[in-house]
Design an enzyme around this catalytic site. Structure first.
Site, PDB file in Angstrom:
ATOM      1  N   LYS A 174      38.336  23.323  38.863  1.00 17.27           N
ATOM      2  CA  LYS A 174      38.752  22.203  39.730  1.00 17.27           C
ATOM      3  C   LYS A 174      38.389  20.852  39.095  1.00 17.27           C
ATOM      4  O   LYS A 174      39.214  19.943  39.048  1.00 17.27           O
ATOM      5  CB  LYS A 174      38.084  22.323  41.118  1.00 17.27           C
ATOM      6  CG  LYS A 174      38.364  23.643  41.830  1.00 17.27           C
ATOM      7  CD  LYS A 174      37.705  23.696  43.213  1.00 17.27           C
ATOM      8  CE  LYS A 174      36.193  23.710  43.200  1.00 17.27           C
ATOM      9  NZ  LYS A 174      35.581  24.929  42.638  1.00 17.27           N
TER      10      LYS A 174
ATOM     11  N   ARG B   7      35.721  22.911  52.342  1.00 15.82           N
ATOM     12  CA  ARG B   7      35.156  24.198  51.965  1.00 15.82           C
ATOM     13  C   ARG B   7      34.895  25.096  53.164  1.00 15.82           C
ATOM     14  O   ARG B   7      34.397  26.201  52.996  1.00 15.82           O
ATOM     15  CB  ARG B   7      33.825  23.930  51.287  1.00 15.82           C
ATOM     16  CG  ARG B   7      33.767  24.350  49.836  1.00 15.82           C
ATOM     17  CD  ARG B   7      32.427  23.878  49.325  1.00 15.82           C
ATOM     18  NE  ARG B   7      31.994  24.517  48.140  1.00 15.82           N
ATOM     19  CZ  ARG B   7      32.044  23.947  46.938  1.00 15.82           C
ATOM     20  NH1 ARG B   7      32.591  22.769  46.776  1.00 15.82           N
ATOM     21  NH2 ARG B   7      31.543  24.584  45.915  1.00 15.82           N
TER      22      ARG B   7
ATOM     23  N   ARG C 290      28.329  27.576  30.824  1.00 15.91           N
ATOM     24  CA  ARG C 290      28.055  26.164  31.071  1.00 15.91           C
ATOM     25  C   ARG C 290      26.569  25.945  31.363  1.00 15.91           C
ATOM     26  O   ARG C 290      25.997  24.917  31.003  1.00 15.91           O
ATOM     27  CB  ARG C 290      28.904  25.658  32.250  1.00 15.91           C
ATOM     28  CG  ARG C 290      28.718  24.164  32.476  1.00 15.91           C
ATOM     29  CD  ARG C 290      29.580  23.620  33.578  1.00 15.91           C
ATOM     30  NE  ARG C 290      29.225  24.194  34.863  1.00 15.91           N
ATOM     31  CZ  ARG C 290      29.872  23.962  35.986  1.00 15.91           C
ATOM     32  NH1 ARG C 290      30.928  23.180  35.976  1.00 15.91           N
ATOM     33  NH2 ARG C 290      29.489  24.512  37.110  1.00 15.91           N
TER      34      ARG C 290
ATOM     35  N   ARG D  89      22.581  22.124  35.391  1.00 20.68           N
ATOM     36  CA  ARG D  89      22.779  22.401  36.824  1.00 20.68           C
ATOM     37  C   ARG D  89      21.981  23.644  37.198  1.00 20.68           C
ATOM     38  O   ARG D  89      22.277  24.734  36.722  1.00 20.68           O
ATOM     39  CB  ARG D  89      24.274  22.609  37.122  1.00 20.68           C
ATOM     40  CG  ARG D  89      25.006  21.321  37.433  1.00 20.68           C
ATOM     41  CD  ARG D  89      26.471  21.558  37.719  1.00 20.68           C
ATOM     42  NE  ARG D  89      26.742  22.380  38.893  1.00 20.68           N
ATOM     43  CZ  ARG D  89      27.930  22.494  39.462  1.00 20.68           C
ATOM     44  NH1 ARG D  89      28.957  21.835  38.972  1.00 20.68           N
ATOM     45  NH2 ARG D  89      28.097  23.262  40.518  1.00 20.68           N
TER      46      ARG D  89
ATOM     47  N   ARG E 144      26.940  31.817  45.186  1.00 20.15           N
ATOM     48  CA  ARG E 144      27.989  30.790  45.336  1.00 20.15           C
ATOM     49  C   ARG E 144      29.348  31.455  45.565  1.00 20.15           C
ATOM     50  O   ARG E 144      30.147  30.980  46.386  1.00 20.15           O
ATOM     51  CB  ARG E 144      28.045  29.899  44.089  1.00 20.15           C
ATOM     52  CG  ARG E 144      26.873  28.942  43.992  1.00 20.15           C
ATOM     53  CD  ARG E 144      26.693  28.391  42.583  1.00 20.15           C
ATOM     54  NE  ARG E 144      27.796  27.552  42.137  1.00 20.15           N
ATOM     55  CZ  ARG E 144      27.932  27.157  40.871  1.00 20.15           C
ATOM     56  NH1 ARG E 144      27.071  27.543  39.936  1.00 20.15           N
ATOM     57  NH2 ARG E 144      28.938  26.372  40.548  1.00 20.15           N
TER      58      ARG E 144
HETATM   59  P1  AP5 Z   1      34.880  23.330  36.282  1.00 20.12           P
HETATM   60  O1  AP5 Z   1      36.077  22.510  36.011  1.00 20.12           O
HETATM   61  O2  AP5 Z   1      33.568  22.668  36.371  1.00 20.12           O
HETATM   62  O3  AP5 Z   1      35.125  24.231  37.570  1.00 20.12           O
HETATM   63  P2  AP5 Z   1      34.908  23.880  39.090  1.00 20.12           P
HETATM   64  O4  AP5 Z   1      35.921  24.666  39.842  1.00 20.12           O
HETATM   65  O5  AP5 Z   1      34.880  22.421  39.292  1.00 20.12           O
HETATM   66  O6  AP5 Z   1      33.481  24.556  39.281  1.00 20.12           O
HETATM   67  P3  AP5 Z   1      32.119  24.003  39.902  1.00 20.12           P
HETATM   68  O7  AP5 Z   1      30.995  24.651  39.204  1.00 20.12           O
HETATM   69  O8  AP5 Z   1      32.140  22.546  40.027  1.00 20.12           O
HETATM   70  O9  AP5 Z   1      32.211  24.718  41.255  1.00 20.12           O
HETATM   71  P4  AP5 Z   1      31.530  24.582  42.578  1.00 20.12           P
HETATM   72  O10 AP5 Z   1      32.670  24.561  43.499  1.00 20.12           O
HETATM   73  O11 AP5 Z   1      30.538  25.655  42.760  1.00 20.12           O
HETATM   74  O12 AP5 Z   1      30.639  23.270  42.491  1.00 20.12           O
HETATM   75  P5  AP5 Z   1      30.588  21.954  43.347  1.00 20.12           P
HETATM   76  O13 AP5 Z   1      30.044  20.917  42.473  1.00 20.12           O
HETATM   77  O14 AP5 Z   1      31.854  21.720  44.060  1.00 20.12           O
HETATM   78  O15 AP5 Z   1      34.847  24.481  35.175  1.00 20.12           O
HETATM   79  C1  AP5 Z   1      33.783  25.411  35.124  1.00 20.12           C
HETATM   80  C2  AP5 Z   1      33.501  25.775  33.655  1.00 20.12           C
HETATM   81  O16 AP5 Z   1      34.627  26.471  33.136  1.00 20.12           O
HETATM   82  C3  AP5 Z   1      33.309  24.550  32.752  1.00 20.12           C
HETATM   83  O17 AP5 Z   1      32.331  24.848  31.791  1.00 20.12           O
HETATM   84  C4  AP5 Z   1      34.697  24.362  32.111  1.00 20.12           C
HETATM   85  O18 AP5 Z   1      34.602  23.773  30.850  1.00 20.12           O
HETATM   86  C5  AP5 Z   1      35.186  25.789  32.016  1.00 20.12           C
HETATM   87  N1  AP5 Z   1      36.657  25.899  32.142  1.00 20.12           N
HETATM   88  C6  AP5 Z   1      37.475  25.117  32.903  1.00 20.12           C
HETATM   89  N2  AP5 Z   1      38.760  25.516  32.766  1.00 20.12           N
HETATM   90  C7  AP5 Z   1      38.733  26.577  31.908  1.00 20.12           C
HETATM   91  C8  AP5 Z   1      39.752  27.426  31.375  1.00 20.12           C
HETATM   92  N3  AP5 Z   1      41.044  27.262  31.690  1.00 20.12           N
HETATM   93  N4  AP5 Z   1      39.374  28.413  30.529  1.00 20.12           N
HETATM   94  C9  AP5 Z   1      38.073  28.585  30.197  1.00 20.12           C
HETATM   95  N5  AP5 Z   1      37.054  27.800  30.668  1.00 20.12           N
HETATM   96  C10 AP5 Z   1      37.397  26.809  31.502  1.00 20.12           C
HETATM   97  O19 AP5 Z   1      29.489  22.345  44.470  1.00 20.12           O
HETATM   98  C11 AP5 Z   1      28.135  22.548  44.146  1.00 20.12           C
HETATM   99  C12 AP5 Z   1      27.333  22.772  45.433  1.00 20.12           C
HETATM  100  O20 AP5 Z   1      27.379  21.582  46.238  1.00 20.12           O
HETATM  101  C13 AP5 Z   1      27.835  23.885  46.366  1.00 20.12           C
HETATM  102  O21 AP5 Z   1      27.338  25.149  45.992  1.00 20.12           O
HETATM  103  C14 AP5 Z   1      27.303  23.408  47.717  1.00 20.12           C
HETATM  104  O22 AP5 Z   1      25.931  23.687  47.855  1.00 20.12           O
HETATM  105  C15 AP5 Z   1      27.471  21.902  47.624  1.00 20.12           C
HETATM  106  N6  AP5 Z   1      28.782  21.440  48.127  1.00 20.12           N
HETATM  107  C16 AP5 Z   1      29.743  20.802  47.415  1.00 20.12           C
HETATM  108  N7  AP5 Z   1      30.810  20.517  48.174  1.00 20.12           N
HETATM  109  C17 AP5 Z   1      30.527  20.997  49.405  1.00 20.12           C
HETATM  110  C18 AP5 Z   1      31.249  21.035  50.628  1.00 20.12           C
HETATM  111  N8  AP5 Z   1      32.486  20.521  50.728  1.00 20.12           N
HETATM  112  N9  AP5 Z   1      30.656  21.619  51.697  1.00 20.12           N
HETATM  113  C19 AP5 Z   1      29.406  22.140  51.626  1.00 20.12           C
HETATM  114  N10 AP5 Z   1      28.677  22.150  50.494  1.00 20.12           N
HETATM  115  C20 AP5 Z   1      29.229  21.581  49.388  1.00 20.12           C
HETATM  116 MG    MG Z   2      33.403  21.084  40.073  1.00 20.48          MG
END
Ligand code: AP5
Ligand code: MG
Length: 190
Positions: free
Chosen positions: A14, A89, A128, A134, A146
């Site tokens: 994402k 979410r 990563r 992280r 997660r």
């Molecule tokens: P990346 O692009 O970072 O993927 P992502 O989907 O953004 O993954 P996140 O780790 O950010 O997911 P998340 O949803 O758990 O975290 P968030 O910060 O939202 O890519 C991931 C990896 O893959 C990278 O290394 C990238 O280089 C690689 N990659 C990308 N595309 C690729 C491809 N095509 N092929 C191979 N590799 C590839 O949330 C973190 C925490 O915050 C949550 O757990 C929760 O506690 C809290 N939180 C956040 N939002 C909310 C909400 N709305 N409600 C409640 N809690 C929340």
């Molecule tokens: Mg992300």
């Protein structure tokens, strides 16, 4: 306005795709995960509370993230549109987002879901975690938690947008550019 929800499990890509989309379509990127991590970095009370949950791979309360998104919408009144990344979410967050959109005389244009299997997600996040700093990427148990949170609380959000005829899904495995091309085709058709 173009208001896009980019959807998918942790590690689906994402954040990676958002960076390319904001450039192509001149949108404002709103990632609740990034906003929460900046609260943590600034040592705010909200950040300290959120960190306890995030480090365990558990979602933070709906009110917290809904409030953050509401503030960001207010502070970006001139935007062409938004990419919502990692939000909504839960179904409660999706309902709150619809209400916020209505209050701004706009609407969600569509949801694009990135489909990636759990094994690939684990591999990407562990890789990563070697240098992301992280804590939630650091060990396989937290990554599993997660993904479980996603399956239990977040996956149902897809049905919310399906019911509105706004759901699109694509294969999230492949090169970053290939996936971007597929997302762009959907966005251009909205
Ligand atoms: P990346 O692009 O970072 O993927 P992502 O989907 O953004 O993954 P996140 O780790 O950010 O997911 P998340 O949803 O758990 O975290 P968030 O910060 O939202 O890519 C991931 C990896 O893959 C990278 O290394 C990238 O280089 C690689 N990659 C990308 N595309 C690729 C491809 N095509 N092929 C191979 N590799 C590839 O949330 C973190 C925490 O915050 C949550 O757990 C929760 O506690 C809290 N939180 C956040 N939002 C909310 C909400 N709305 N409600 C409640 N809690 C929340
Ligand atoms: Mg992300």
């Amino acid at each position: 306005m173009l208001n896009l929800v980019l959807f998918g499990p942790p590690g689906a890509g994402k954040g990676t795709q958002s960076q390319k989309l904001i450039e192509k379509y001149q949108l404002v990127h709103l990632s609740t995960g990034d906003i929460l991590r900046s609260e943590i970095a600034n040592g705010t009370e909200l950040g300290l509370e959120a960190k306890k949950l995030m480090d365990q791979g558990i979602l933070v309360p709906d009110e917290v993230v809904i409030g953050m998104i509401s503030n960001k919408l207010d502070s970006n009144k001139e935007a062409n549109g938004f990419i919502f990344d990692g939000f909504p979410r839960t179904v409660a967050q999706a309902e709150a987002l619809d209400a916020l959109m209505i209050s701004k005389n706009t609407a969600i244009s569509g949801m694009v879901a990135l489909d990636v299997d759990s094994e690939e997600l684990q591999n990407r996040l562990l890789l990563r975690g070697k240098d992301s700093g992280r804590p939630d990427d650091a060990n396989p148990d937290i990554i599993r938690r997660r993904i479980e949170e996603y399956n239990n609380k977040t996956a149902p959000v897809a049905n919310f947008y399906k019911a509105q005829g706004k759901y699109y899904s694509i294969d999230g495995i492949g090169s970053i550019d290939e996936i971007f091309t597929e997302i762009s085709k959907i966005v251009d058709g909205l």
